[in-house]
Design a protein around this motif. Structure first.
Motif, PDB file in Angstrom:
ATOM      1  N   GLY A  66       0.835  -1.211   0.000  1.00 30.81           N
ATOM      2  CA  GLY A  66       0.000   0.000   0.000  1.00 30.81           C
ATOM      3  C   GLY A  66       0.868   1.258   0.000  1.00 30.81           C
ATOM      4  O   GLY A  66       0.938   1.996  -0.986  1.00 30.81           O
ATOM      5  N   ASP A  92      -4.342   1.776   4.664  1.00 30.26           N
ATOM      6  CA  ASP A  92      -3.093   2.397   4.239  1.00 30.26           C
ATOM      7  C   ASP A  92      -3.397   3.614   3.376  1.00 30.26           C
ATOM      8  O   ASP A  92      -4.547   3.876   3.028  1.00 30.26           O
ATOM      9  N   PHE A  97      -5.790  -1.460  -4.790  1.00 25.39           N
ATOM     10  CA  PHE A  97      -5.420  -2.433  -5.829  1.00 25.39           C
ATOM     11  C   PHE A  97      -6.634  -3.226  -6.259  1.00 25.39           C
ATOM     12  O   PHE A  97      -7.705  -3.154  -5.648  1.00 25.39           O
ATOM     13  N   GLY A 114       3.469 -14.453  -2.503  1.00 21.21           N
ATOM     14  CA  GLY A 114       2.057 -14.553  -2.871  1.00 21.21           C
ATOM     15  C   GLY A 114       1.203 -15.366  -1.916  1.00 21.21           C
ATOM     16  O   GLY A 114       0.164 -15.883  -2.298  1.00 21.21           O
ATOM     17  N   GLY A 116       0.274 -14.035   1.249  1.00 26.34           N
ATOM     18  CA  GLY A 116      -0.350 -13.150   2.240  1.00 26.34           C
ATOM     19  C   GLY A 116      -1.867 -13.172   2.166  1.00 26.34           C
ATOM     20  O   GLY A 116      -2.547 -13.377   3.180  1.00 26.34           O
ATOM     21  N   LEU A 117      -2.411 -12.977   0.972  1.00 28.62           N
ATOM     22  CA  LEU A 117      -3.877 -12.924   0.849  1.00 28.62           C
ATOM     23  C   LEU A 117      -4.495 -14.288   1.157  1.00 28.62           C
ATOM     24  O   LEU A 117      -5.594 -14.362   1.707  1.00 28.62           O
ATOM     25  N   GLY A 133      -9.507  -0.737  -2.212  1.00 26.64           N
ATOM     26  CA  GLY A 133      -8.497  -1.734  -1.848  1.00 26.64           C
ATOM     27  C   GLY A 133      -7.453  -1.238  -0.857  1.00 26.64           C
ATOM     28  O   GLY A 133      -6.418  -1.877  -0.685  1.00 26.64           O
TER      29      GLY A 133
END
Ligand SMILES: Nc1ncnc2c1ncn2[C@@H]1O[C@H](COP(=O)(O)OP(=O)(O)O)[C@@H](O)[C@H]1O
Ligand SMILES: Nc1ncnc2c1ncn2[C@@H]1O[C@H](COP(=O)(O)OP(=O)(O)O)[C@@H](O)[C@H]1O
Lengths: 147, 97, 147, 97
Positions: A66, A92, A97, A114, A116-117, A133
């Protein structure tokens, strides 16, 4: 963990607390510590490992993706207890995004990045972004909270 | 602090800190140094680790790849239920001993 | 669920039971029902939803991928209680498969297929194949089992 | 048995059986029929469902895709903690209301 350059603050709010800090990795540690202190003072029945992990992933994305680690930009963190739930919000000051695509990205077990989400989604009850986002709201099961 | 121990041709690597954020760089460098010395069979012992985040997992996977390319291997050992669950949820259960 | 054509049998074994059946979808239902009966008679503290799901995924793969639904081929199922664990084993009479690659396949949230191995991994303590890939052993947490 | 109900321009579809194995074909056909009739905003109500397996999830995703292609949508509603967990673990939490 008194860091000299750390610009961060924390204050109680109804059923929880709020923090804000200028983008930095120390800020992430600072908030995680506040969360641990709050958890040990409040019996929530929530899983401490999940919460620590969710807090770190959410803050890491806010700071690095962010705010692009720009110390002129801040991160805002809120933790609130609701009946049987904890609500964590991380905001943030970045551009946001296209989270609709990113949350549906495949989980690649052997990729270096990749996750984290995926962690945010799999360790929480729900993890949702605002349209832009830059604001993430995570709900975590917490049997113990009567609130 | 990272402890290193040889045992029956395997190198046990025991980090003394949580594997989160950029702190994990130290672990990566240690394992890559070992690989460069030809010590390519690594057991990562997480007995002193209470948390791993996505960066920590990323480093473990990156080290595993490098070691495999050199004919070595990396396995993770832990009794921590939460960490086992994390690896399983990320489809990395096969990495656990 | 008495199916006329169903060729299946079940017998107790030490700390659990064994079943075998000729490849068919009814065989999967038959075993799942035996599992439910056993679970309600034995306090394992294990999560019934996870177990039902794991049993179905394991048997579905054995019947359709392993045995290619060939009724001449059988599926062998074992459930055993160990201290704090349930051990489920499913064997098919197929050729096995390259499970090392398949278990590391990306999880594609929007794909129509390809979730079975992910479910087996994420809902269990561990899910491992023999070298050939026709025998799957799944361990499931079960606090209640003293055995 | 599958119940169908109209509510404020949305079609509520309520299967009366577990969404497992090939049984889910009935659900798929029902939803595709609705889509063909122009009823493309579907709420899948899982109140009577106690288990969904990978085939069940596959059918839900396939129906969602078809409906979206026609300008519609599909959302899942359930109070079942286990089913919520299943969708979350498969990175499909966004499909839940
Ligand atoms: N707060 C955010 N602001 C902007 N982009 C973000 C934010 N959070 C996540 N992203 C985007 O989503 C992607 C996936 O994030 P994540 O799953 O955490 O993996 P990683 O951080 O390893 O790339 C990031 O690479 C980034 O492009
Ligand atoms: N017992 C088995 N024997 C042979 N192949 C198998 C077996 N189990 C799984 N597979 C293979 O692994 C693949 C992935 O399985 P799975 O994740 O369950 O997804 P799906 O069944 O939807 O294809 C299958 O398509 C099949 O090729």
């Amino acid at each position: 963990m008194a860091k000299n350059n750390l610009e961060a603050s924390c204050e109680p709010c109804e059923n929880g607390f709020k923090c804000r800090f200028r983008s930095s990795e120390d800020g992430i540690d600072f908030v995680e510590e506040r969360v641990q202190v709050w958890l040990s003072a409040n019996r929530t029945g929530a899983d401490a490992f999940s919460i620590r992990l969710i807090v770190r992933e959410a803050l890491t994305n806010a700071v690095f993706h962010g705010n692009r680690n720009d110390p002129a930009k801040e991160v805002f963190f809120t933790l609130e207890a609701e009946p049987h739930l904890l609500r964590i919000q991380v905001e943030d000051q970045g551009q946001g995004f296209n989270w609709r695509d990113k949350v549906l990205a495949p989980l690649e077990p052997t990729a270096k990045r990749g996750r984290g989400l995926t962690i945010l989604q799999t360790f929480s009850r729900s993890a949702r972004y605002n349209e832009k986002g830059n604001v993430l709201t995570v709900l975590i099961d917490a049997e113990g909270v009567q609130a | 602090m990272i402890e290193i121990e040889e045992q029956q041709g395997q190198t046990i690597v025991r980090p003394g800190f949580d594997l989160v954020s950029h702190r994990v760089v130290e672990l990566r460098d240690t394992i890559l140094d070992l690989a460069a010395q030809g010590r390519q069979k690594v057991i990562l012992d997480l007995v002193r680790v209470t948390l791993i985040d996505s960066m920590g997992v990323g480093v473990v996977v990156a080290c595993l790849k490098t070691l495999k390319q050199r004919g070595g291997d990396l396995k993770v050992t832990t009794d921590n239920e939460d960490i086992i669950r994390l690896f399983n949820l990320l489809k990395l259960g096969y990495i656990l001993i």
